[in-house]
Design an enzyme around this catalytic site. Sequence first.
Site, mmCIF file in Angstrom:
data_model
loop_
_atom_site.group_PDB
_atom_site.id
_atom_site.type_symbol
_atom_site.label_atom_id
_atom_site.label_comp_id
_atom_site.label_asym_id
_atom_site.label_seq_id
_atom_site.Cartn_x
_atom_site.Cartn_y
_atom_site.Cartn_z
ATOM 1 N N TRP A 132 52.906 38.537 121.606
ATOM 2 C CA TRP A 132 52.984 39.242 122.787
ATOM 3 C C TRP A 132 51.840 40.275 122.881
ATOM 4 O O TRP A 132 51.943 41.082 123.637
ATOM 5 C CB TRP A 132 54.315 40.186 122.783
ATOM 6 C CG TRP A 132 55.631 39.364 122.875
ATOM 7 C CD1 TRP A 132 56.386 39.048 124.206
ATOM 8 C CD2 TRP A 132 56.571 38.589 121.954
ATOM 9 N NE1 TRP A 132 57.559 38.217 123.935
ATOM 10 C CE2 TRP A 132 57.486 38.038 122.496
ATOM 11 C CE3 TRP A 132 56.104 38.532 120.675
ATOM 12 C CZ2 TRP A 132 58.594 37.108 121.864
ATOM 13 C CZ3 TRP A 132 57.065 37.349 119.964
ATOM 14 C CH2 TRP A 132 58.057 36.882 120.657
ATOM 15 N N HIS A 144 64.810 37.923 130.015
ATOM 16 C CA HIS A 144 64.910 37.113 128.864
ATOM 17 C C HIS A 144 65.394 36.087 128.938
ATOM 18 O O HIS A 144 66.362 35.668 129.612
ATOM 19 C CB HIS A 144 65.408 38.216 127.594
ATOM 20 C CG HIS A 144 65.275 37.654 126.389
ATOM 21 N ND1 HIS A 144 64.232 37.217 125.668
ATOM 22 C CD2 HIS A 144 66.309 37.467 125.451
ATOM 23 C CE1 HIS A 144 64.538 36.649 124.597
ATOM 24 N NE2 HIS A 144 65.809 36.690 124.463
ATOM 25 N N ASN A 150 75.313 43.550 128.859
ATOM 26 C CA ASN A 150 76.382 44.362 129.459
ATOM 27 C C ASN A 150 76.245 45.795 128.724
ATOM 28 O O ASN A 150 77.336 46.579 128.933
ATOM 29 C CB ASN A 150 77.732 43.826 129.151
ATOM 30 C CG ASN A 150 78.819 44.405 130.314
ATOM 31 O OD1 ASN A 150 78.407 45.190 131.292
ATOM 32 N ND2 ASN A 150 80.024 43.892 130.227
ATOM 33 N N ASP A 199 75.680 49.559 128.333
ATOM 34 C CA ASP A 199 75.210 50.627 129.338
ATOM 35 C C ASP A 199 73.903 51.293 128.813
ATOM 36 O O ASP A 199 73.899 51.438 127.712
ATOM 37 C CB ASP A 199 76.276 51.866 129.354
ATOM 38 C CG ASP A 199 77.555 51.074 129.995
ATOM 39 O OD1 ASP A 199 77.591 50.286 130.700
ATOM 40 O OD2 ASP A 199 78.881 52.220 130.011
ATOM 41 N N TYR A 248 49.765 49.929 128.462
ATOM 42 C CA TYR A 248 49.175 50.754 129.639
ATOM 43 C C TYR A 248 50.060 51.694 130.040
ATOM 44 O O TYR A 248 51.153 51.262 130.573
ATOM 45 C CB TYR A 248 48.599 49.782 130.579
ATOM 46 C CG TYR A 248 48.244 50.517 131.809
ATOM 47 C CD1 TYR A 248 48.865 50.638 132.691
ATOM 48 C CD2 TYR A 248 47.224 51.349 131.750
ATOM 49 C CE1 TYR A 248 48.604 51.165 134.251
ATOM 50 C CE2 TYR A 248 46.638 52.151 132.928
ATOM 51 C CZ TYR A 248 47.399 52.025 133.951
ATOM 52 O OH TYR A 248 47.332 52.788 135.207
#
Length: 738
Positions: free
Chosen positions: A267, A362, A425, A427, A548
């Site tokens: 990544w 994702h 799901n 929070d 960045y």
Amino acid sequence: TDSADSHRRYRAGRSSNSIFFFFSPSFSSELTLAVRSVDLLSRKSDRNKAEHHTDQYNSDQLIIRRGQTFQIELDLSRPFNPNTDKLHLEMKTGPLPQVSKRTHIIIPLVDELQDESWEAKIVEQNVNRVRLSVNSPITAVIGKYKLTITTQYLKTGETTTHDHDKDIYMLFNPWCEDDMVYMEGEKELKEYVLNDTGRIYYGTEKQIGARTWNFGQFDEGILEACLFVLDNSEVPPSGRGDPVNVVRVVSAMINSPDDLGVLEGNWSGNYAGGMSPTAWSGSVEILRQYHREGGKPVKYGQCWVFSGVTTTVLRCLGIPTRSVTNFQSAHDTDVSLTTDVYFDENMEPIHHLNSDSVWNFHVWNDCWMARPDLPAGLGGWQAVDSTPQETSHGTFRCGPASLAAIRTGQVYLKFDTPFVFAEVNSDKIYWQRNLDGTFSQIHSEKKAVGHCISTKAVGSDERVDITNLYKYPEGSEEERIAVETACRYGSKPDVYSSPIAEDVRVEVRMEGEGPRMGGDAQLKIVVKNNSSQPRRTTLHSQVAVMYYTGVKLFLVILFKLKILEWVLPYTQYQNQLVDQAALMMTLSGRVSETQQVLANQTSFRLRTPDLNIEPIGEAYVGKEMSAKITFTNPLPCTLRNVVIRVEGLGLRDLHPIKVGDVSKHANVTVTEHFVPTIAGKRKLVASLDCRQLTQVHGVADIDVQESHCIGWMHNSVVSSHNFAITKTANLQLRHFIA
Ligand SMILES: *[C@@H]1O[C@H](CO)[C@@H](O)[C@H](O)[C@H]1NC(C)=O
Ligand SMILES: *[C@@H]1O[C@H](CO)[C@@H](O)[C@H](O)[C@H]1NC(C)=O
Ligand SMILES: *[C@@H]1O[C@H](CO)[C@@H](O)[C@H](O)[C@H]1NC(C)=O
Ligand SMILES: *[C@@H]1O[C@H](CO)[C@@H](O)[C@H](O)[C@H]1NC(C)=O
Ligand SMILES: *[C@@H]1O[C@H](CO)[C@@H](O)[C@H](O)[C@H]1NC(C)=O
Ligand SMILES: *[C@@H]1O[C@H](CO)[C@@H](O)[C@H](O)[C@H]1NC(C)=O
């Protein structure tokens, strides 16, 4: 003398107390029953392949599904006599076949086949030829088997064995009601097992992008490569009868950490020494390269690549599977089942604590199977994630986790249900540091995570929203109960208390389809006051593009509704963007009068242009046709070393088309000539890649007709010849740049 015929091994036979030896071929041939040759009936025209739904595999091997009979033919040295001859088959898989492990199977000849067991029956006899119908149980180990046929002449006890040189491939059988992977509905099976292309969604929930992915599970060499992936794993062949086990192993093997799996994740934005994750548009090259290089991880993948390859491997092995994209996908690093965001006394984010993250999107997989290892009602779709994120029992893998368990918050049910639950799901809880160093919960967002969970529809290219399979409607009582149930099993069970009254809100709005790559990105920040008093607030905005960050500070006097224009000039982001062209804006602030905390995180992406593909000429198998690919550079700078890749239509030996440099705002036209090798409704997929611009792709539907006028398609020729066609009809690529 030993016979020169390697297929016959004469053994000493015992009868009473005397021992007979047979040395003379002419003498023994009258008595001996030997197998001269075996025909696995694996041609496309034979019944086996059509009946087992394996006729699409580009292979001349026998590929069958368990729990269903298949037929083979034996050519014997003389007619079979049931009164004096015995015959049985043996099948062996793996390096150490053992009867007790069900990897060495002895298949007796019986008069009537019973379900549920390995048995064979003679269904036809014609002089020296016998046709056998062979049955396998629905729990059979999948993989590659060697076949041996043993015959015995009872009068002498003389035995011969014939080792067949071709392998038999056994797969899962989603068409068979008793198989754990059984799926009802021909349309669903056609999509989730037999469709070799599909769509993978990406971007952000407001700007969902779709790319066509060439799964290619039937392409030449892919079945071999998929079995090679299993062979490279720690699971012994005896564990390959259980789809729960196979799926878990595949989830671990598709990523490279800790087991030299198929794909290395990266990544970093620097993909030197490999392919940029955005440049792939299918799984075929990845699996072939992994197989060809003897198990060396292929560089590089990100979530949609891991998911695409997982779909290929599981569909290839016969497990119904789809790629699934979740937007605003949380990554819970501390098993709290909440996504925690920490701020200091001055509302500045505390970076080293903010390890939980919310990804714009994702991609993982759903695969379909019964779960006899769980309480009733939890079969059906199971989430499996091959992207290496967190280890599960010491290995990077995730799932299978039952969607029904995720929906109800039953996170204690295996495998890795808490992790998938948090992705869809959890929070989002905002914490602020107090002067004494402790943290107080200042705000919680109950709807921030898990939106627009998407997959390709059955039988069309539409996107379907399957969020309801993963969670109850946001805010419903059931959904709250699920979240609180799940959290009780997490590492911060006391999170739910002290709701905060709010009369000011902050929102981010986007015009139209959102900002385009190459232009200034404009957003509107809307601050709403819903109280009877005037309000004042400071607002921090921060935009993150991977590594960045740019920070801005606003001071806002609030009257009714305040709209702030927020602009990120192209010059500021042009050198910072990586891959997804995605940005995340974090807004935070405090209302002076009430000390209410304002917090909002919004992600958006800069839209990239499409590659347009226009097919030219008629599409026939074996006939050259072409496609015109056009593209406009959206950037005010020159694109360097542009490469276009094309795949689909069963095209082989694809070479990337080196387009070279493309000057600012210029149009590019590339004409590609090629020869389709497979008939039917196919997709031609193209992607463009270069350092400055990624995620540019396009797709065209092409209906390839069976050729009827070309010499080498004689129907009278045995159909194994058909396979030679795909081998000789090599793809020719030429291209012109306009
Ligand atoms: C990604 O690939 C680059 C280029 O090969 C390499 O320098 C970097 O270390 C890789 N990053 C990771 C996290 O593997
Ligand atoms: C796969 O699905 C798409 C969309 O439903 C369809 O156009 C295509 O023909 C399917 N391909 C196969 C091989 O079934
Ligand atoms: C953040 O902004 C989005 C719109 O941009 C809005 O839907 C959401 O409710 C906001 N969240 C909070 C906590 O105000
Ligand atoms: C605004 O305030 C009124 C009255 O206090 C309340 O009923 C309403 O739900 C509030 N609206 C929002 C969007 O918070
Ligand atoms: C917001 O602020 C204004 C200005 O003080 C005030 O008049 C108004 O009642 C407040 N509330 C709403 C809902 O506009
Ligand atoms: C590129 O093509 C588009 C439409 O196809 C056209 O509007 C535009 O003027 C072209 N640009 C150049 C530089 O030729």
